[in-house]
Design a protein around this motif. Structure first.
Motif, mmCIF file in Angstrom:
data_model
loop_
_atom_site.group_PDB
_atom_site.id
_atom_site.type_symbol
_atom_site.label_atom_id
_atom_site.label_comp_id
_atom_site.label_asym_id
_atom_site.label_seq_id
_atom_site.Cartn_x
_atom_site.Cartn_y
_atom_site.Cartn_z
ATOM 1 N N GLY A 105 43.863 26.925 44.578
ATOM 2 C CA GLY A 105 42.299 27.013 45.016
ATOM 3 C C GLY A 105 41.992 25.788 45.899
ATOM 4 N N PRO A 120 43.043 31.744 36.360
ATOM 5 C CA PRO A 120 41.838 32.759 36.683
ATOM 6 C C PRO A 120 41.474 33.194 35.083
ATOM 7 N N THR A 128 33.535 29.194 37.206
ATOM 8 C CA THR A 128 34.300 28.307 38.151
ATOM 9 C C THR A 128 33.749 26.761 38.140
ATOM 10 N N ARG A 150 39.184 30.928 39.470
ATOM 11 C CA ARG A 150 38.811 32.210 40.011
ATOM 12 C C ARG A 150 38.287 33.110 38.929
#
Ligand code: XMP
Length: 429
Positions: free
Chosen positions: A362, A373, A405, A413
């Motif tokens: 990311g 995530p 996040t 995520r």
């Protein structure tokens, strides 16, 4: 004793629990007992105004016919045969059954409709005091609904004769151990031993990725910690337990085979030779909650969603690490806060977050960053055997994603699990 009672004798019917609920719905307390109850045992029960013999088809269990002892038919308490065969079979229609029950309970037995939580609590306090005398009781207090309600009831009945042990295994939700200490030690003035066993549990679990092995370690370590604490105490004679009626049904009775063995954390050492005090064992879950509310427990303790015994341990997938465990705890807290703010708290049956043991790339502070995530699960069900997914508003999911996040370290995520059960289960491991 304040409440009248209608006794159901279990002759192999699968509908004993339903019948008990129907009687309680008429405002009369009802308990289910084995068919081979003796006259002496019957007389030991308080305020029995009537007996219902609830037979299965032909009253046969495992090919053997069963019946109650003749003494029961000849005792002074009115007896009703709720048979599913014969000349006057038990009505199938709910209204007709309600009428037949009312006629028997109020007309024939002259019972009073005096089953309510205040009377239940008053009766249980008397029964607990009678059972315990001046002896001491020990209770494993997880902070879940059942153990919290038992604790509150025992505190009301015997005060400092009760010692509660709360084991913090590090797998509870955010704020839970603190709330247990606040409510029971500070507000209810109970004897509470708080055991910080976080390191012990996490050390034992380090590197273990198999879900069943994780569950086993958590269960066994819980027993070990509790056992150690119990042995430090002197003069304990009784063990309090948050057994509720569905636990008894699921573990099987004399005529009904076990649906599943009870596998919760909280199963206790077998060689600790204590007599049990189980004041909730005849209550259904909604009644347990009502009891807790009547005893003054906070709503968020009494109406909380189901939470598995192994706790966040089965939501931090694979081998548990402290950083991922914190991430799942923090994201779960954000989810719960947002569901509460947006009117979903009492509406959705179970909701939580899961953290897989995998990273994806990311962007964080303008740089590529590999982070985890988090998966959101929100489901509705009646019996946890099947479940449907809650239709959470998309804007709310986006808002929760934004918060997780930005506020939860190491998470880049957020995913929403759209899978019903089956094919998914509710938990991920
Ligand atoms: P599953 O994942 O089997 O979950 O669809 C059904 C319900 O059971 C809970 N659950 C557990 N509860 N110990 C528990 O006390 C466990 O090991 C356990 N595993 C699942 C789950 O949270 C859901 O409510």
């Amino acid at each position: 004793m304040k409440q009248d009672m209608i006794l159901i004798l279990d002759l192999g019917s699968a509908q004993n629990a339903q019948l008990a609920r129907e009687i309680r719905a008429l405002g009369v307390y009802s308990e289910i007992h084995p068919h081979d109850i003796t006259l002496e045992e019957l007389h030991a029960l308080p305020n029995v105004k009537g007996i219902i013999l609830n037979g299965g088809p032909n009253r046969v269990v495992d090919g053997v016919g069963i019946d109650v002892s003749k003494d029961i038919y000849n005792c002074e308490v009115p007896v009703l045969l709720a048979d599913h065969k014969g000349d006057a079979p038990w009505p199938e229609d709910p209204e007709a059954r309600k009428q037949a029950l009312s006629n028997f309970i109020f007309g024939v037995c002259g019972a009073q409709a005096n089953w309510n939580m205040d009377n239940f609590i008053a009766d249980q306090i008397e029964l607990i005091r009678r059972q315990v005398g001046d002896k001491k009781v020990l209770l494993a207090l997880s902070g879940g609904v059942d153990s919290s309600v038992v604790a509150a009831l025992l505190i009301r009945a015997i005060g400092k004769q009760l010692t509660c042990v709360h084991v913090n295994h590090g797998l509870l939700r955010k704020g839970e151990p603190e709330q247990v200490v606040q409510v029971f030690r500070h507000e209810m003035d109970a004897n509470l031993i708080y055991v910080d066993a976080v390191d012990r549990f996490l050390d034992k679990l380090a590197g273990v990725s198999d879900p069943e092995r994780k569950r086993k370690i958590i269960g066994e370590e819980f027993i070990r910690v509790f056992d150690e604490e119990a042995r430090k105490l002197e003069g304990i004679s009784f063990l309090g337990q948050g057994t509720i009626y569905p636990d008894i049904i699921e573990s099987g009775t004399k005529t009904v085979k076990a649906v599943k063995s009870h596998h919760n954390v909280g199963g206790l050492p077998e060689d600790l030779d204590f007599e049990l005090v189980e004041p909730l064992k005849m209550l259904f879950k909604d009644e347990v909650r009502a009891c807790g509310k009547a005893l003054g427990l906070p709503d968020n303790m009494v109406y909380r969603q189901p939470f598995p015994g192994p706790g966040l341990g089965v939501r931090c997938l694979g081998a548990i690490t402290r950083d991922r465990l914190e991430a799942v705890r923090e994201s779960d807290a954000i989810l719960r806060e947002e569901f509460a703010k947006n009117g979903l708290e009492g509406k959705v049956w179970q909701y939580f977050t899961i953290i897989p043991d995998v990273k994806s790339v990311g962007v964080r502070d303008g740089k590529r960053a590999d982070e985890w995530p988090v998966v959101i699960r929100a489901v509705n069900t009646v019996d946890a055997m099947t479940a449907t997914v809650e239709n959470v508003p998309f804007e709310l999911l986006q808002h929760i994603t934004d918060r997780i996040t930005h506020e939860v370290k190491g998470v880049n995520r957020v995913l929403y699990d759209l899978t019903p059960k089956p094919t998914g289960t509710i938990e991920w491991e």
